[in-house]
Scaffold this motif. Structure first.
Motif, PDB file in Angstrom:
ATOM      1  N   VAL A  97      -9.511  -5.685  -8.389  1.00 30.63           N
ATOM      2  CA  VAL A  97      -8.951  -5.657  -6.959  1.00 30.63           C
ATOM      3  C   VAL A  97      -9.960  -5.898  -6.236  1.00 30.63           C
ATOM      4  O   VAL A  97     -11.113  -5.231  -6.042  1.00 30.63           O
ATOM      5  CB  VAL A  97      -8.548  -4.380  -6.741  1.00 30.63           C
ATOM      6  CG1 VAL A  97      -7.858  -4.398  -5.172  1.00 30.63           C
ATOM      7  CG2 VAL A  97      -7.263  -3.951  -7.684  1.00 30.63           C
ATOM      8  N   THR A 101      -9.101  -7.260  -0.158  1.00 34.39           N
ATOM      9  CA  THR A 101      -7.690  -6.845  -0.132  1.00 34.39           C
ATOM     10  C   THR A 101      -7.410  -5.360   0.149  1.00 34.39           C
ATOM     11  O   THR A 101      -6.538  -4.933   0.914  1.00 34.39           O
ATOM     12  CB  THR A 101      -7.281  -7.190  -1.573  1.00 34.39           C
ATOM     13  OG1 THR A 101      -7.284  -8.560  -2.005  1.00 34.39           O
ATOM     14  CG2 THR A 101      -5.602  -6.701  -1.906  1.00 34.39           C
ATOM     15  N   VAL A 105      -5.553  -3.416   3.167  1.00 29.27           N
ATOM     16  CA  VAL A 105      -4.312  -2.442   2.794  1.00 29.27           C
ATOM     17  C   VAL A 105      -4.503  -1.383   3.745  1.00 29.27           C
ATOM     18  O   VAL A 105      -3.888  -0.443   4.328  1.00 29.27           O
ATOM     19  CB  VAL A 105      -4.430  -2.197   1.305  1.00 29.27           C
ATOM     20  CG1 VAL A 105      -3.423  -0.969   1.136  1.00 29.27           C
ATOM     21  CG2 VAL A 105      -3.752  -3.392   0.580  1.00 29.27           C
ATOM     22  N   ALA A 143      -3.832  -1.070  -8.894  1.00 32.30           N
ATOM     23  CA  ALA A 143      -2.991  -2.121  -8.234  1.00 32.30           C
ATOM     24  C   ALA A 143      -1.619  -1.544  -7.798  1.00 32.30           C
ATOM     25  O   ALA A 143      -1.165  -1.905  -6.939  1.00 32.30           O
ATOM     26  CB  ALA A 143      -2.879  -3.589  -8.972  1.00 32.30           C
ATOM     27  N   ARG A 144      -0.945  -0.596  -8.655  1.00 28.03           N
ATOM     28  CA  ARG A 144       0.215  -0.130  -8.053  1.00 28.03           C
ATOM     29  C   ARG A 144      -0.022   0.988  -7.102  1.00 28.03           C
ATOM     30  O   ARG A 144       0.939   0.891  -6.277  1.00 28.03           O
ATOM     31  CB  ARG A 144       0.629   0.890  -9.602  1.00 28.03           C
ATOM     32  CG  ARG A 144       1.949   1.519  -9.316  1.00 28.03           C
ATOM     33  CD  ARG A 144       2.428   2.218 -10.554  1.00 28.03           C
ATOM     34  NE  ARG A 144       2.572   1.449 -11.616  1.00 28.03           N
ATOM     35  CZ  ARG A 144       2.325   1.623 -12.962  1.00 28.03           C
ATOM     36  NH1 ARG A 144       1.831   2.868 -13.213  1.00 28.03           N
ATOM     37  NH2 ARG A 144       2.489   1.021 -13.682  1.00 28.03           N
ATOM     38  N   LEU A 146      -2.047   0.468  -4.703  1.00 30.69           N
ATOM     39  CA  LEU A 146      -2.198  -0.337  -3.501  1.00 30.69           C
ATOM     40  C   LEU A 146      -0.948  -1.076  -3.070  1.00 30.69           C
ATOM     41  O   LEU A 146      -0.581  -1.094  -1.921  1.00 30.69           O
ATOM     42  CB  LEU A 146      -3.168  -1.313  -3.647  1.00 30.69           C
ATOM     43  CG  LEU A 146      -4.588  -1.018  -3.802  1.00 30.69           C
ATOM     44  CD1 LEU A 146      -5.755  -2.172  -4.357  1.00 30.69           C
ATOM     45  CD2 LEU A 146      -5.041  -0.676  -2.412  1.00 30.69           C
ATOM     46  N   LYS A 147      -0.097  -1.349  -4.130  1.00 29.00           N
ATOM     47  CA  LYS A 147       1.159  -2.030  -4.009  1.00 29.00           C
ATOM     48  C   LYS A 147       2.227  -1.051  -3.199  1.00 29.00           C
ATOM     49  O   LYS A 147       2.992  -1.629  -2.399  1.00 29.00           O
ATOM     50  CB  LYS A 147       1.957  -2.541  -5.219  1.00 29.00           C
ATOM     51  CG  LYS A 147       3.165  -3.827  -5.115  1.00 29.00           C
ATOM     52  CD  LYS A 147       3.445  -3.918  -6.367  1.00 29.00           C
ATOM     53  CE  LYS A 147       2.522  -5.110  -6.891  1.00 29.00           C
ATOM     54  NZ  LYS A 147       2.871  -5.791  -8.011  1.00 29.00           N
ATOM     55  N   ASN A 150       1.623  -1.055   0.429  1.00 29.94           N
ATOM     56  CA  ASN A 150       1.972  -2.384   1.233  1.00 29.94           C
ATOM     57  C   ASN A 150       3.224  -2.461   1.830  1.00 29.94           C
ATOM     58  O   ASN A 150       4.346  -2.132   1.664  1.00 29.94           O
ATOM     59  CB  ASN A 150       1.752  -3.582   0.606  1.00 29.94           C
ATOM     60  CG  ASN A 150       0.535  -4.309   1.040  1.00 29.94           C
ATOM     61  OD1 ASN A 150      -0.082  -4.101   1.883  1.00 29.94           O
ATOM     62  ND2 ASN A 150      -0.053  -5.013   0.048  1.00 29.94           N
TER      63      ASN A 150
END
Length: 150
Positions: A97, A101, A105, A143-144, A146-147, A150
């Protein structure tokens, strides 16, 4: 007795400005200084300088020094960012990541602006695995998580 009066005065000034305990202020300042020492190209921009191919060596050195000075003065922002990262994003082993990015976020989630370098410094303080991708850094962050923000 303190042998470095300037450092003690800096800690007291930071303590008064933020309202935190002396030892907490000292730890936060020391953590940022240690990360900056371990990563000599880290500055408020990230790693290195903006558009280095169009600058002379002297311009790059000047930009790097100015960026490092700016980052060194952002102890409170780096500490807040590190606390946010600890609370919200789990570490993973593989750095995938981008710091840029994560910066965006965090800005959308908290409403607070941070520079790329401040986020990189905070993530290094927290201890995420990393790999340089100048001027950004890839971090081992979920990443989960962070997602979900979002």
């Amino acid at each position: 007795m303190t042998t470095n009066r300037r450092r003690k005065a800096e800690i007291h000034a930071y303590q008064e400005a933020t309202g935190i305990a002396y030892l907490v202020a000292r730890r936060q300042i020391a953590a940022l200084a240690e990360v900056m020492e371990r990563h000599p190209r880290l500055n408020s921009f990230g790693i290195g300088v903006f558009n280095p191919w169009h600058k002379t060596a002297e311009q790059r050195r000047t930009d790097l020094a100015a960026g490092r000075e700016k980052l060194a003065g952002a102890v409170a922002v780096v500490a807040e960012t590190a606390a946010w990262l600890r609370e919200n994003i789990r570490p993973i082993k593989t750095p995938t990541v981008s710091s840029y990015t994560v910066k965006h976020v965090m800005e959308r989630t908290t409403g607070n602006y941070v520079t790329n370098g401040e986020l990189v410094a905070a993530a290094l303080i927290v201890g995420y695995t990393f790999r340089y991708e100048e001027p950004n850094v890839l971090f081992g962050m979920s990443a989960r998580d962070l997602k979900l923000m979002n």
